[in-house]
Design a protein around this motif. Structure first.
Motif, mmCIF file in Angstrom:
data_model
loop_
_atom_site.group_PDB
_atom_site.id
_atom_site.type_symbol
_atom_site.label_atom_id
_atom_site.label_comp_id
_atom_site.label_asym_id
_atom_site.label_seq_id
_atom_site.Cartn_x
_atom_site.Cartn_y
_atom_site.Cartn_z
ATOM 1 N N ALA A 237 -7.652 1.831 0.190
ATOM 2 C CA ALA A 237 -7.485 0.888 -0.916
ATOM 3 C C ALA A 237 -6.003 0.553 -1.035
ATOM 4 N N PHE A 238 -5.683 -0.721 -1.256
ATOM 5 C CA PHE A 238 -4.276 -1.092 -1.412
ATOM 6 C C PHE A 238 -3.988 -1.404 -2.870
ATOM 7 N N LEU B 33 -2.557 -0.709 8.048
ATOM 8 C CA LEU B 33 -2.891 -2.121 7.875
ATOM 9 C C LEU B 33 -4.331 -2.391 8.311
ATOM 10 N N LEU B 34 -4.692 -1.893 9.496
ATOM 11 C CA LEU B 34 -6.051 -2.117 9.977
ATOM 12 C C LEU B 34 -7.083 -1.487 9.045
ATOM 13 N N LYS C 132 0.857 -1.199 0.000
ATOM 14 C CA LYS C 132 0.000 0.000 0.000
ATOM 15 C C LYS C 132 0.885 1.238 0.000
ATOM 16 N N SER C 133 0.608 2.167 -0.929
ATOM 17 C CA SER C 133 1.373 3.416 -0.977
ATOM 18 C C SER C 133 0.433 4.605 -0.901
ATOM 19 N N PHE C 134 0.922 5.665 -0.276
ATOM 20 C CA PHE C 134 0.267 6.971 -0.423
ATOM 21 C C PHE C 134 1.139 7.769 -1.375
ATOM 22 N N GLY C 135 0.740 7.906 -2.603
ATOM 23 C CA GLY C 135 1.595 8.575 -3.585
ATOM 24 C C GLY C 135 2.878 7.783 -3.760
ATOM 25 N N ASP C 136 4.006 8.446 -3.546
ATOM 26 C CA ASP C 136 5.297 7.772 -3.699
ATOM 27 C C ASP C 136 5.719 7.057 -2.423
ATOM 28 N N ASN C 137 4.996 7.329 -1.360
ATOM 29 C CA ASN C 137 5.401 6.814 -0.059
ATOM 30 C C ASN C 137 4.819 5.418 0.168
ATOM 31 N N GLU C 138 5.646 4.387 0.038
ATOM 32 C CA GLU C 138 5.146 3.036 0.265
ATOM 33 C C GLU C 138 5.109 2.765 1.761
#
Ligand SMILES: Nc1ncnc2c1ncn2[C@@H]1O[C@H](COP(=O)(O)OP(=O)(O)OP(=O)(O)O)[C@@H](O)[C@H]1O
Ligand SMILES: [Mg+2]
Lengths: 217, 266, 220
Positions: free
Chosen positions: B76-77, B67-68, B33-39
């Motif tokens: 969304a992952f 994770l939770l 799961k990433s937020f933008g470029d941040n994994e």
């Protein structure tokens, strides 16, 4: 029967719109001046002045602008003064604007922390000096966006001057609609011209507002 | 009392053919799961068994909440798979998502009670709207659950009249009212004054004793040690070490876990 | 010089004023119900609706808020018949007031919706509520409670603005004043009394809505 092109209609409406602009500016400037005087009177802390101005604000905010226009129009005549729609509209809109502006600004002054009054008083500043040098400059910053926003209110308010017979944009629209038999088109154009006048001001007020909020963080 | 208490009570149709009884209720494989470029999650594998109590620990920012929130579909992952009760989580289908959420309860750090509804209505809202539970049955169940968390007399109170600990216990009752198969708890005592932590933890402990499947992020190491069957240490978006509480807390193997545990004692 | 005011000829016509005031209140009540509904629907569209709805909703709001009510009313009453839509003064007044209030209510309700804490929505989603259920049961009631004072002010502004409806011979309060002054030539007195009645109505409506807000909105 004369044929009117869209350009004829627009040109005549735009000519009349000049009067909408002039009336708006007079009402806004005059209302601002009267509103400022009322604001200062209110801030002196005189109980009677405060109550009287409070009632004045209530009266103008609690009654229709249209009625205020009628009252001025017929009221000035009662004093034997020769009155015209133009004069009645100017006076009524100035009073109307002054009531709203003084109330808006009072809120802005109230938002200046009490400590500012106290600190400036402790420095031996007089009431006028406190206002001019310490309180109003700070209040001004937050007052600008809602004041600009109120200008839209004034522009729209001038449309009611048409009812007492002053020929500005709305009145001209009515007259043109009558001779062209194209009310849908004419009133559509009238609405668009008002929109062209007001929307940029609304956008500007909105952007000022956002800037202020960012600056405060 | 709760659905998780007795594995055999579960509808066998929900158990996929390739899994035996006692199969994982939550199965996470290679989840990223990433937020933008941040994994934030870099390949998580995790199975949670029916009736198991799993505690998730780790530094701030290690991805525990994320994770939770993935398990509940709040985030969304991008890669990997996640099944609950054998059903895969599909973000595209709102219907499937709602069915999944009926199986997964979530309790938040900030309670998130609905401020405009009384305590009883907070508990009864979702069963009424989602499960179409009959009003009398719904109310009876809500009263029973509020009784269970020790708040029977608060049925008609408004949330802002309750202490933080009481609000969190209502939130637990509200989640239980949906009869979830697994309950996710994200630092549910972190927003509480120290003297109110105990009352909430006791409720959670009793749920564990009744066989509820729990996956909880917690900073209460003593509680994790006492209640959890298994402890997961997360570090930089991965499950860095996992095992029974005694070995995680008593005999940490990796230097990161050792450092994390010793930082807690300072 | 002396100004001679005589209110008696106007006061003698009190049933007309009363009837006009009743019409003004009635128009306001209907426009409030319809306009608030429009506002809630458009606020939803602007915040979480599909793009195909967001853009028209935004255009509607800006168009209405940046044009005078009197022009909107004239467009509806004088303009629409040219497009084959002929309305009575009553329906034209209600339509114009609804459209007008709807635009302002949209912005007001939207502000209330956007102040909803994120956690409230997530909690509701985690309980498997649908998006519509979340909006109707979780987001909207506290949002309305938050913006109720602003909505009340806007309703009063619309009521005062409805004085213009007399210009399309809708028989509301300002029209009654006009009728009275045409009978007895006491224009100033007639308008003074009508204005005072408006002031009373404004105070009354504020009271009633304040009470209703505490009693019905939010249910606490
Ligand atoms: N909505 C978001 N958008 C962007 N980045 C996010 C978002 N939510 C979390 N992150 C990032 O993901 C990383 C992991 O966050 P997460 O909340 O999962 O950590 P955590 O282990 O729960 O920490 P804590 O103990 O502080 O709660 C952090 O670096 C955070 O900045
Ligand atoms: Mg977290």
């Amino acid at each position: 029967m004369v044929e009117f092109t869209l350009w004829d209609i627009l040109r005549n409406l735009l000519l009349a719109a000049r009067w909408t602009v002039v009336l708006s500016l007079i009402a806004f400037a005059g209302g601002g001046a009267v509103g400022l005087v009322l604001l200062v009177l209110r801030l002196t802390g005189n109980r009677v002045a405060d109550a009287a101005i409070g009632a004045y604000v209530q009266l103008f905010q609690g009654t229709p602008l249209l009625m205020q226009l009628f009252l001025l129009y017929f009221g000035i005549a009662l004093f034997g003064v020769e009155t015209s729609p133009w004069m009645a509209a100017c006076v009524a809109l100035i009073l109307y604007a002054s009531a709203y502006l003084t109330e808006i600004w009072r809120g802005c002054v109230a938002a200046v922390p009490r400590g500012q009054w106290e600190a400036s008083a402790s420095l031996a500043l007089g009431f006028g000096q406190q206002l001019a040098h310490v309180v109003l400059p700070q209040a001004l910053r937050i007052a600008v966006p809602p004041t600009v926003g109120f200008l839209v209110q004034v522009v729209k308010g001038t449309a009611l001057a048409s009812v007492i017979g002053f020929v500005e944009l709305t009145k001209a629209g009515g007259m043109i609609a009558n001779v062209t038999y194209e009310p849908l088109l004419v009133y559509g154009c009238v609405a668009l011209i008002y929109f062209a006048l007001c929307f940029p001001i609304s956008l500007y007020a909105g952007s000022l507002e956002r800037k202020l909020h960012v600056g405060r963080r | 009392m709760s659905a998780g208490a007795d594995p055999s009570a579960t509808n066998p149709v929900l158990v996929p053919p390739h899994t035996e009884v006692g199969a994982p209720i939550v199965r996470i494989t290679a989840l990223r799961k990433s937020f933008g470029d941040n994994e934030v999650l870099k390949g998580i594998d995790l199975d949670v068994m029916r009736g198991e109590v799993v505690a998730v620990i780790g530094k701030s920012g290690s991805g525990k909440s994320t994770l939770l929130r993935c398990i509940n579909g709040l985030e969304a992952f991008q890669e990997g798979s996640l099944t609950v009760d054998g059903k895969p989580l599909l973000h595209e289908s709102a219907q499937a998502m709602r069915e999944l959420r009926q199986r997964v309860g979530m309790i938040f750090q900030s309670f998130n009670l609905f401020p405009h509804l009384s305590v009883g209505r907070n508990v009864m809202l979702a069963p009424r709207l989602v499960k179409k539970r009959r009003p009398d049955e719904n109310e009876a169940r809500a009263r029973q659950l509020l009784d269970r968390v020790g708040l029977a007399e608060k049925f008609d109170a408004m949330p802002d009249q309750l202490s933080g600990g009481q609000q969190q216990r209502v939130a637990i009752a509200r989640a239980l009212a949906m009869d979830p198969a697994v309950l996710l708890c994200d630092e549910i005592t972190s927003a509480l004054d120290p003297e109110l932590v105990g009352e909430v933890l006791r409720v959670v402990e009793s749920l564990a004793e009744d066989g509820m499947t729990l996956l909880m992020v917690t900073h209460e190491m003593g509680f994790a040690r006492k209640v959890a069957d298994r402890v997961i240490f997360m570090h930089q978006g991965r499950v860095h070490e996992s095992g029974p509480p005694d070995s995680i807390f008593g005999a940490p193997r990796t230097p990161e876990l050792k450092q994390f545990l010793s930082s807690l004692h300072e | 010089m002396r100004v001679a005011l005589d209110f008696w000829p106007v006061l003698a016509q009190w049933p007309l004023l009363l009837e006009g005031a009743a019409w003004t209140l009635g128009l306001t009540a209907v426009a409030t119900l319809l306009g608030s509904s429009v506002g809630v629907a458009c606020a939803w569209a602007r915040v979480s609706g599909p793009w195909a709805l967001r853009v028209p909703a935004a255009a509607y709001v800006e168009l209405i808020r940046n044009t005078p009510f009197i022009v909107q009313l004239f467009f509806v009453f004088f303009g629409l018949p040219a497009a084959g839509i002929r309305l009575t003064p009553l329906t034209a007044s209600i339509l114009a007031m609804t459209i007008n209030l709807g635009a302002y209510a949209t912005e007001i309700v939207r502000a209330g919706i956007q102040a909803t804490p994120r956690g409230q929505i997530e909690a509701a989603e985690s309980l498997a509520l649908t998006r519509l259920q979340v909006f109707v049961h979780i987001v909207l009631p506290p949002a309305l409670k938050r913006v109720w004072p602003a909505l009340t002010s806007q309703i009063i502004i619309v009521m005062l603005g409805s004085a213009v409806c007399g210009q399309i011979s809708m028989e509301e309060l300002s029209h009654a004043a006009n009728l009275i002054q045409s009978r007895n030539f006491r224009a100033f007195e007639a308008y003074i009394l009508a204005t005072l009645v408006y002031l009373g109505l404004a105070i009354l409506v504020r009271r009633v809505l304040h009470w209703a807000g505490q009693r019905f909105v939010f249910g606490s």
